[in-house]
Write an enzyme that holds these catalytic residues in place. Structure first.
Site, PDB file in Angstrom:
ATOM      1  N   GLU A 181      -4.180   8.740   9.061  1.00 53.89           N
ATOM      2  CA  GLU A 181      -2.846   8.564   9.040  1.00 53.89           C
ATOM      3  C   GLU A 181      -2.206   9.258  10.379  1.00 53.89           C
ATOM      4  OE1 GLU A 181       0.083   7.616   6.815  1.00 53.89           O
ATOM      5  OE2 GLU A 181      -1.194   6.367   5.256  1.00 53.89           O
ATOM      6  N   ASP A 204       0.940  -1.143   0.043  1.00 50.63           N
ATOM      7  CA  ASP A 204       0.105   0.014   0.016  1.00 50.63           C
ATOM      8  C   ASP A 204       1.028   1.357  -0.020  1.00 50.63           C
ATOM      9  OD1 ASP A 204      -2.342   1.690   0.324  1.00 50.63           O
ATOM     10  OD2 ASP A 204      -1.746   1.786   2.490  1.00 50.63           O
ATOM     11  N   SER A 205       0.343   2.407  -0.388  1.00 52.75           N
ATOM     12  CA  SER A 205       1.031   3.578  -0.273  1.00 52.75           C
ATOM     13  C   SER A 205       1.487   4.007   1.305  1.00 52.75           C
ATOM     14  CB  SER A 205       0.183   4.882  -0.664  1.00 52.75           C
ATOM     15  OG  SER A 205      -1.047   4.766   0.070  1.00 52.75           O
ATOM     16  N   HIS A 252      -7.583   2.850   3.594  1.00 54.99           N
ATOM     17  CA  HIS A 252      -7.682   3.418   4.956  1.00 54.99           C
ATOM     18  C   HIS A 252      -9.246   3.687   5.528  1.00 54.99           C
ATOM     19  CE1 HIS A 252      -3.961   4.856   3.632  1.00 54.99           C
ATOM     20  NE2 HIS A 252      -3.648   5.481   4.802  1.00 54.99           N
ATOM     21  N   CYS A 280      -4.245  -1.213  -1.860  1.00 53.85           N
ATOM     22  CA  CYS A 280      -4.300   0.220  -2.186  1.00 53.85           C
ATOM     23  C   CYS A 280      -5.266   0.263  -3.343  1.00 53.85           C
ATOM     24  CB  CYS A 280      -3.025   0.669  -2.327  1.00 53.85           C
ATOM     25  SG  CYS A 280      -3.087   2.293  -3.012  1.00 53.85           S
ATOM     26  N   CYS A 297     -11.307   2.879  -0.440  1.00 56.41           N
ATOM     27  CA  CYS A 297      -9.966   3.189  -0.073  1.00 56.41           C
ATOM     28  C   CYS A 297      -9.415   2.216   1.452  1.00 56.41           C
ATOM     29  CB  CYS A 297      -9.555   4.613   0.204  1.00 56.41           C
ATOM     30  SG  CYS A 297      -8.220   5.057   1.170  1.00 56.41           S
TER      31      CYS A 297
HETATM   32  N1  DGL Z   1      -4.860   3.615   0.880  1.00 54.66           N
HETATM   33  C1  DGL Z   1      -4.809   4.130  -0.438  1.00 54.66           C
HETATM   34  C2  DGL Z   1      -5.973   3.384  -1.130  1.00 54.66           C
HETATM   35  O1  DGL Z   1      -6.613   2.579  -0.877  1.00 54.66           O
HETATM   36  C3  DGL Z   1      -5.222   5.483  -0.326  1.00 54.66           C
HETATM   37  C4  DGL Z   1      -3.717   6.392   0.460  1.00 54.66           C
HETATM   38  C5  DGL Z   1      -3.211   7.293  -0.538  1.00 54.66           C
HETATM   39  O2  DGL Z   1      -3.851   8.064  -1.057  1.00 54.66           O
HETATM   40  O3  DGL Z   1      -2.094   6.823  -0.646  1.00 54.66           O
HETATM   41  O4  DGL Z   1      -6.355   4.227  -2.118  1.00 54.66           O
END
Ligand code: DGL
Length: 261
Positions: A148, A6-7, A182, A69, A180
């Site tokens: 975050e 993931d990012s 997150h 992600c 997403c």
């Molecule tokens: N967790 C990432 C997603 O599912 C989003 C976070 C980011 O923007 O890097 O898109």
């Protein structure tokens, strides 16, 4: 080993779901915390980062890749599949299948980063399966930084979630996809603000079920993966704050290991 990237730390919600459904498998995680967020970057940049992230996991023994992600899943899945021989899973298709298999799915809402919403990947996949379903998407760029930052229950977060969901609420959606990785960390607030009658779909949960099904149908691959229930967590930047947040997402003390990009 199953490799998940993931990012940042959002993909840990995918690890959490995989551990729940496939507890015996070893998992390698890479969070690109030095270059997060991906959701505000161009598709070309996200593709390049996704290739590097995948290589970090493959170099360390991953034999099945999960793009944990949505942003990278939206723009980089096909490139990764062409480039690597290992099976590559993304988080979008399982969530779409789960959404359209709900008894009520006339109007489906999606929330995600700007890049994910801009890619229209959810709309296209939903329309391909169910052309009559109406799809409404809303970009929620402030939610990733709030997660975050660990602001999971703050009144400010609740107000922002409410504001983002308002247009979807007016459309009287039946299903809401958390597009997403997150966002599952805000699922309680999201469910409360969108209303009880809306089925909220967590893409990490949907993904874990689809990996489980795949391994059941492909015993050769399943036996080639290590099964000692071990997890390692790599990141491209480590801070005490991230260390704490990552442990709180997985509800156990984990050690983040630094990888130089
Ligand atoms: N967790 C990432 C997603 O599912 C989003 C976070 C980011 O923007 O890097 O898109």
């Amino acid at each position: 080993m199953i490799g998940v990237f993931d990012s940042g730390i959002g993909g840990l919600t995918v690890v959490r779901a995989l551990k729940e459904h496939l507890a015996e498998y070893d998992i390698l995680y890479f969070g690109d915390t030095a270059r997060t967020p991906y959701g505000t970057k161009s598709p070309e940049t996200v593709i390049q980062y996704a290739i590097e992230d995948a290589e970090i996991l493959l170099d360390r023994g991953a034999r099945l890749l999960v793009v944990g992600c949505n942003t990278a899943s939206s723009v980089a899945t096909e490139v990764l599949r062409r480039r690597f021989d290992e099976p590559v899973f993304e988080v979008i298709s399982p969530a779409v299948r789960m959404a359209v298999s709900q008894p009520r799915h006339k109007r489906v809402g999606i929330i995600g980063t700007r890049a994910t919403v801009g890619s229209k990947v959810y709309e296209n996949k939903i329309k391909a399966l169910c052309p009559e379903t109406e799809v409404y998407a809303a970009a929620c760029p402030l939610l990733v930084p709030l997660v975050e930052e660990g602001w999971l229950k703050r009144p400010e977060t609740r107000r922002i979630v409410k504001k983002y969901l308002h247009p979807l609420k007016l459309k009287q959606i039946d299903v809401l996809i958390l597009g997403c990785t997150h966002y599952p960390l805000l699922k309680g607030i999201i469910q409360e603000k969108i209303g009880k009658r809306v089925k909220v779909i967590d893409s990490s949960e949907a993904l874990a079920c689809s990996v489980k099904e795949f391994l059941h149908d492909n015993p050769d691959i399943a036996t080639s993966l290590k099964k000692e229930s071990r997890c390692r967590f790599f990141v491209s930047d480590v801070t005490p704050h991230l260390q704490k947040l990552a442990s709180s997402i997985l509800k156990s003390t984990i050690r983040l290991e630094y990888v130089r990009l």
